[in-house]
Design an enzyme around this catalytic site. Structure first.
Site, PDB file in Angstrom:
ATOM      1  N   LYS A  15     -34.343  -1.917  20.249  1.00 13.52           N
ATOM      2  CA  LYS A  15     -35.423  -2.839  19.850  1.00 13.52           C
ATOM      3  C   LYS A  15     -36.337  -3.114  21.040  1.00 13.52           C
ATOM      4  O   LYS A  15     -35.951  -2.982  22.207  1.00 13.52           O
ATOM      5  CB  LYS A  15     -34.872  -4.167  19.323  1.00 13.52           C
ATOM      6  CG  LYS A  15     -33.974  -4.966  20.301  1.00 13.52           C
ATOM      7  CD  LYS A  15     -34.693  -5.852  21.300  1.00 13.52           C
ATOM      8  CE  LYS A  15     -33.761  -6.614  22.225  1.00 13.52           C
ATOM      9  NZ  LYS A  15     -34.429  -7.226  23.379  1.00 13.52           N
ATOM     10  N   ASP A 145     -28.333 -10.063  19.364  1.00 12.52           N
ATOM     11  CA  ASP A 145     -29.208  -8.991  18.876  1.00 12.52           C
ATOM     12  C   ASP A 145     -28.528  -8.058  17.881  1.00 12.52           C
ATOM     13  O   ASP A 145     -29.167  -7.152  17.349  1.00 12.52           O
ATOM     14  CB  ASP A 145     -29.709  -8.139  20.056  1.00 12.52           C
ATOM     15  CG  ASP A 145     -30.601  -8.915  21.007  1.00 12.52           C
ATOM     16  OD1 ASP A 145     -31.215  -9.908  20.570  1.00 12.52           O
ATOM     17  OD2 ASP A 145     -30.684  -8.523  22.183  1.00 12.52           O
TER      18      ASP A 145
END
Ligand code: C5P
Length: 311
Positions: A15, A145
């Site tokens: 990401k 995350d």
């Protein structure tokens, strides 16, 4: 017999944070965040194979340095597999092989992607059908995350970053990532951010940055998105790794529309307006940083999914 079950490989993406707004530190030590994640096409592949005992091995793909990855019980992919087994009441150890394309300790959630891929692969191997929400809840126990690694695409993250709402986006965005050989510790960067703010800091709250990122994504405009990129951890990351200031400037000089520290760094993300423009930025930056530290990728891409089941 578990040994007769096929191996399963799952893939999960890295990401980049298009916005990383850091709020006050909470009682549990985490910070309240408002962030926009975009999943990009650097991937971790995790293959799980029934085995006599739990274990993990790691391989670097495309020159990724994996020397910092633990192979003991603290490995995030292994922890993910064991957590799922424990909760589901499964007593079938696996060996996990992790193929890493995402920089280690680079601010791109590579370890979280390992956990996300391990959860999806083990869920398929054991035939659990836990579902995305169930896996995301387990993932949140492993790291802030991990739920995003499972969901992928583009999402606003709040809370620790684990509460996700999808964002409407148009088209693809083309990135160049400048890897850093050093790595930065996420807790250290958050602590430096707090130190720089000092005890009297008060949260300014919503300031229109989120809306600017959302509008750029809706419109599919790389130029608007480049102007809206921001990261409250950038100053702290640059204080701990002062050469990052130069890398950000070099990226802009090389023709990137925008440059931002990825997450807690030290990877620098450069946004361009096409795949060809990304290649041009790589060519312009190569003499300064060397080709081995440059990766191109596009986003958004999907979250963790099973790649293949080898019978
Ligand atoms: O959740 P994760 O394991 O990725 O977090 C690593 C560290 O980063 C935490 O221990 C904490 O120091 C910091 N962190 C934070 N606030 C967040 C996410 C992470 O302070 N929202």
């Amino acid at each position: 017999m578990s040994e007769n079950r096929p191996a399963v490989t799952a893939r999960a993406p890295a990401k980049v944070n298009l916005l990383l707004q850091v709020g006050p530190v909470r009682d549990d030590g985490f910070h309240d965040l408002v962030t926009v994640f975009q999943a990009v096409s650097l991937h971790e592949d995790v293959t799980v194979t029934p085995a006599a005992d739990w274990g993990v091995s790691v391989e670097g793909a495309g020159g990724t340095d994996v020397s910092g990855v633990p192979l003991d019980g603290s490995n995030l992919a292994l922890r993910a597999a064991r957590l799922l087994a424990g909760r589901a009441g499964v007593d079938e150890p696996v060996h996990l092989h992790v193929r890493k394309e995402v920089p280690v300790a680079g601010g791109m959630a590579g370890g979280s992607a390992d956990a996300a891929a391990a959860l999806v692969a083990c869920d398929a191997l054991w035939g659990l059908h836990t579902g995305l929400d169930g896996l995301a809840a387990l993932g949140a126990e492993l790291g802030s995350d991990v739920p995003f690694g499972l969901h992928g695409r583009t999402a606003v993250g709040t809370g620790r970053g684990e509460q996700l709402v999808p964002v409407l986006t148009r088209g693809s965005f083309h990135w160049v990532f400048v890897l850093d050989p050093a790595g930065l510790s996420t807790p250290r960067v958050f602590a430096e951010c707090d130190r720089r703010r000092g005890p009297g800091w008060t949260d300014p709250g919503a300031d229109g940055r989120l809306e600017a990122v959302e509008a750029a994504l809706r419109g599919g405009s790389a130029e608007a998105l480049a102007a809206a990129l921001s990261n409250d951890l950038a100053e702290a990351a640059c204080a701990l790794a002062p050469h990052l200031t130069r890398t950000l400037a070099a990226g802009r000089d090389a023709g990137a529309l925008g440059a931002v520290v990825s997450g807690s760094g030290p990877t620098v993300a450069l946004l361009t307006d096409s795949a060809a423009a990304a290649r041009d930025v790589v060519a312009a930056l190569t003499p300064e940083v060397g080709e081995g530290r440059l990766r191109t990728a596009s986003g958004p891409v999907v979250g963790a999914r099973v790649l293949e089941a080898v019978a």
